[in-house]
Design an enzyme around this catalytic site. Structure first.
Site, short mmCIF file in Angstrom:
data_model
loop_
_atom_site.label_atom_id
_atom_site.label_comp_id
_atom_site.label_asym_id
_atom_site.label_seq_id
_atom_site.Cartn_x
_atom_site.Cartn_y
_atom_site.Cartn_z
N CYS A 132 1.60 -1.02 -10.08
CA CYS A 132 1.64 -1.72 -8.96
C CYS A 132 0.48 -1.62 -7.99
CB CYS A 132 2.85 -1.26 -7.85
SG CYS A 132 2.80 -2.06 -6.39
N CYS A 135 0.53 -1.78 -4.32
CA CYS A 135 1.06 -0.43 -3.61
C CYS A 135 -0.09 0.72 -3.76
CB CYS A 135 2.30 0.13 -4.50
SG CYS A 135 3.54 -0.89 -4.55
N ASP A 136 -0.67 0.81 -4.95
CA ASP A 136 -1.59 1.96 -5.32
C ASP A 136 -3.22 1.78 -5.04
OD1 ASP A 136 0.67 3.33 -5.53
OD2 ASP A 136 0.54 3.07 -7.77
#
Length: 315
Positions: A132, A135-136
Site C-alpha cells: 500500500c 499507506c506507507d
C-alpha cells in the site's frame, strides 16, 4: 453446532467494527477469521484514521478486537469454506470441520493483496515490503525503492513515492511497452521488463531484490530500501458465489445499507463493490452492516426497528 444471532466472517476493520456494533446491541455475535486485522497488519504506521494518532496497524486492530470483546463478541479462529440456508437462518462450515449457525450473516472477509511469491517475502512484510503506497510512502524519504506492478496502480505508487524524494524503479513480468512504459520514461523512472522478483535479501529490513529474467534465467541483484507490490488484490469469494450476487470482479454487490441479494445476509469492507478501499471506510461499512443486521433481527422478532438512537442495549 454453535448458534449465534449474528455471525461475521472476517477480522479486518469491517468485521471488527461490525462486531462492536452488533454485540453492543446485545446480540450474541461471533467472528470467524483466520487472523485479526486483515490488511491493517500489513501497515507499520497508520496516520489517516480519524481520531487516532499515528499508530501501528496491528495495534489499531488489537484495540478494535478488545473493544468488540468487551461487549461480548466471540472470536473463532478458523476459515469459512461453505455456507447454506438453514432453519431460521444460515449454516457455515469451516476448514477446521466445525459448523456454526446464525440468524443474520455479515460477510466482511475483505481482499488480500496479490503476492510476489518471492523467497523471504513474508519475512519482510512491514520491514521493507509494502502492499500500500498510499499507506506507507511517508515512511520512506530519499530512499531507493522498487515498485513491482503495471498500469495505473503502479503509476500512482510511483507518483506518491517520488513526492518524498525517493528514487523509484519499476519491474514487471510483461515485456510490453505502450503507454505505461512511455509514462515511466516521462517520469524518468527506470523500467525493468520481463522479470520476476525471485528473492528478497537483507537483515532487519529489505536490502536487495533478486530479479530473474523470464527468458534467459539470468539474475540481477538490485540494491533497494523497500519494495512496493502493486499487483492488485484478489477476492477469495468462491464459497459465496451463487449464494449472493457478485460482480465481474468477484465483489459482493451491496446497497447503501449493506444488504446483499439474499435477505438476512449483509456485507462490508473491501469484499463489496464499493470503490474506495480504506480502513476507515471499511469500518464505517461494518457499522452500517451491523446496524442493518440488528434491524433485520428486530423485524423477524416482531420488534420495531431503530432509526436514530443506537444507545447500548445489553440483554
Amino acid at each position: 453446532m454453535n448458534l449465534y444471532d449474528v455471525l461475521i466472517v472476517g477480522g479486518g476493520p469491517a468485521g471488527l467494527s461490525a462486531a462492536i456494533y452488533s454485540s453492543r446491541q446485545g446480540f450474541r455475535t461471533g467472528v470467524i477469521t483466520i487472523d485479526v486485522g486483515g490488511q491493517l497488519t500489513l501497515t507499520p504506521t497508520i496516520e489517516n484514521y480519524p481520531g487516532i494518532s499515528a499508530t501501528p496497524g496491528f495495534k489499531l486492530a488489537r484495540t478494535m478486537m478488545e473493544q468488540a470483546s468487551s461487549f461480548g463478541a466471540e472470536f473463532i479462529y478458523d476459515e469459512v469454506v461453505g455456507v447454506e440456508e438453514a432453519d431460521n437462518g444460515f449454516r457455515l462450515k469451516t476448514r477446521g470441520g466445525e459448523t456454526h449457525g446464525c440468524r443474520a450473516l455479515i460477510l466482511a472477509f475483505g481482499k488480500r493483496p496479490r503476492k510476489l511469491k518471492a523467497l523471504n517475502e513474508e519475512r519482510f512484510v512491514g520491514r521493507g515490503v509494502s502492499y500500500c503506497a498510499v499507506c506507507d510512502a511517508p515512511l520512506y524519504r530519499n530512499k531507493r525503492l522498487l515498485v513491482v506492478g503495471w498500469g495505473e496502480p503502479a503509476l500512482e505508487a510511483v507518483g506518491i513515492l517520488k513526492r518524498y524524494g525517493n528514487e523509484v524503479l519499476v519491474a514487471h513480468e510483461s515485456r510490453r511497452s505502450g503507454d505505461f512504459a512511455e509514462k515511466l520514461r516521462e517520469l524518468r523512472v527506470e523500467f525493468i521488463q520481463g522479470v520476476r522478483v525471485k528473492e528478497l535479501r537483507g537483515g532487519e529490513s529489505v536490502e536487495e531484490a533478486v530479479l530473474e529474467d523470464l527468458e534467459t534465467g539470468e539474475e540481477k541483484v538490485l540494491k533497494v530500501d523497500g519494495v512496493f507490490v502493486e499487483l492488485g488484490y484478489v477476492t477469495e469469494a468462491d464459497w459465496v458465489r451463487g449464494f449472493v450476487e457478485v460482480n465481474e470482479r468477484g465483489e459482493i454487490i451491496v446497497d447503501e445499507l449493506g444488504r446483499t441479494s439474499r435477505d438476512g445476509v449483509f456485507a462490508a469492507g473491501d469484499v463489496t463493490n464499493f470503490p474506495y478501499k480504506q480502513a476507515v471506510i471499511a469500518a464505517a461499512q461494518g457499522a452500517i452492516a451491523a446496524l442493518s443486521a440488528s434491524n433485520y433481527l428486530r423485524r423477524i422478532m416482531g420488534r420495531s426497528e431503530i432509526r436514530s438512537d443506537w444507545r447500548k442495549l445489553m440483554g
